[in-house]
Motif scaffolding. Structure first.
Motif: not given
Ligand SMILES: Cc1ncc(COP(=O)(O)O)c(C=O)c1O
Length: 426
Positions: A121, A125, A128, A131, A180, A211, A213-214
């Motif tokens: 990331s 998160w 953000e 999320v 995410k 994203a 960093d999914f």
């Protein structure tokens, strides 16, 4: 049984059926039942299978000679990690053996991602604006409660027989960087029993995501929980994701909750080297090591991966007849009526019953009044909202077989009564 579908009954016949079901329901209530099909728990007979654990371990040292009574060994006992690596088709280095709950490991991952960010990331998160997570439905209620508790918004996609609707997932995640992650129960899903195919897994592993960093939370809680001799092998999500250039996308979870003891088993994650280091770094700030005594007694009890497989056959012998009974009663009582569909799972802990749309809550309420506890309608959906009010999750493992029969007879009466009421009111 060739019963007539409710939709094909004349008004008089429908009225007669309604009267008949009301009388059957009054009889049901008069029986004063106290039955529970709410949660997927092992029965005491299943728990008894692992009671040798209470006399183990015989040693205080693991295979490497480390004293398991002392601090240390954050990643968990090597021999137990090797055993479960074989069962989960991963490498021992990719496995962390933890405490007694995989759900807690999922919670830890999510909390750390919110607070600190995932391994890949740019920022936590939680920083953000929003999320979001993709949730195949129907799904596991505790997954949804966990996300809700952290303020993570849920978007639903249909769960199909071969896993989540991969095209629907791919379409959602392609352009929306706030999405995410997603849940999957890949093998014998809770509650539909679906098995995620290698093709669906490959699509999810490779799909472009806005994203960077999914994460795929691959909750393989029922990986080894076969109800037939045809043992499904879970898709190789770690290998697929790595081959697709996304090694850090999936985190696999599993546990022995429904293999040894539900309250005193061992939970695991399996993931890329990057994810394992990330996990251990965060874990190490709050733990000096897991309960290695419990891990050692599990390693001694099972002996090998084959020992675990053999043990699961004993579970199957106890619970498969209960699942067969659910299907028998539903087929005999509701077959041909056009009032319900249900699955006949080949593994896992649940039967997914879909009743006439708009009547699931009524069925659950009727059952409750008659002393049969069912999981609340809507539980298998985010925010407990089943848009069609049609889905009911049945969990037949815990009660003895006679109680499963009695409970299902009662459920069938409630399903028919609710359907007849709705048809008569139309
Ligand atoms: C899909 C799924 N994941 C996780 C769990 C809980 O796992 P654990 O006991 O390892 O916390 C359950 C329990 O019902 C489950 O159905």
């Amino acid at each position: 049984m060739n019963a007539t579908a409710l939709a094909d009954l004349s008004a008089d016949d429908l009225a007669a059926l309604l009267e008949e079901q009301r009388a059957a329901y009054d009889d049901l209530k008069a029986r004063g039942l106290k039955l529970d099909l709410t949660r997927g728990k092992p029965s005491s007979q299943q728990l008894d299978l692992a009671d040798d654990l209470l006399r183990l371990p015989t040693s205080t040292k693991d295979a490497s000679g480390t004293d398991v009574r002392n601090y240390g060994g954050l990643q968990g006992l090597q021999e137990l990690r090797e055993m479960f690596a074989e069962l989960l088709w991963v490498d021992a280095d990719q496995v962390v053996a933890g405490g007694n709950s995989s759900l807690s490991m999922m919670r830890d991952c999510l909390v750390w991602m919110m607070l600190f960010g995932a391994v890949d990331s740019e920022r936590p998160w939680g920083r953000e604006e929003k999320v979001r997570f993709v949730c195949p439905v129907p799904g596991y209620d505790r997954h949804f409660t966990l996300l809700e508790s952290l303020g993570i918004e849920m978007l639903t996609v249909p769960m199909r027989e071969d896993g989540p609707d991969a095209e629907a997932v791919a379409a959602l995640v392609a352009d929306d960087p706030s999405i995410k992650g997603m849940w999957i129960v890949p093998t014998y899903a809770n509650p539909t029993g679906a098995i995620c195919s290698q093709e669906v897994a490959a699509r999810l592993a490779a799909m472009p995501t806005a994203a960077p960093d999914f994460k795929i939370f691959w909750d393989n809680a029922y990986a080894l929980h076969h109800l037939t001799a045809d043992e499904a092998k879970s898709a190789d999500i770690l290998t697929l994701a790595s081959a697709a250039g996304h090694p850090d996308r999936p985190i696999m979870f599993a546990s022995t909750s429904k293999i040894s003891y539900a309250g005193a088993g061992v939970a695991f994650i399996a993931a890329s080297a990057g994810n394992v280091s990330w996990y251990l770094a965060h874990l190490g700030t709050g733990s000096i090591g897991p309960d290695k005594v419990n891990q050692l007694r599990h390693a001694e009890f099972f002996g090998s991966a084959q020992g675990v497989r053999d043990h699961m056959v004993k579970h199957r012998e106890i619970i498969a007849p209960k699942f067969a009974e659910v299907d028998r009663v539903l087929s005999e009582r509701l077959g041909g009526r056009g009032v319900a569909t249900w699955n006949t799972p080949t593994g896992g802990y649940f039967v997914n019953l879909d009743v006439v749309p708009g009547t699931a809550s009524r069925v659950v309420a009727l059952a409750k009044e008659a002393g049969i506890a069912l999981t609340p309608a809507g539980s298998s959906f985010p925010y407990k909202r089943d848009p069609d009010d049609t889905n009911i999750r049945l969990a037949p493992t815990m009660p003895p077989l006679e109680e499963v029969t009695a409970a299902m007879e009662g459920v069938a009466t409630c399903v028919l009564l609710a359907a007849a009421e709705k048809a008569a009111a139309a």
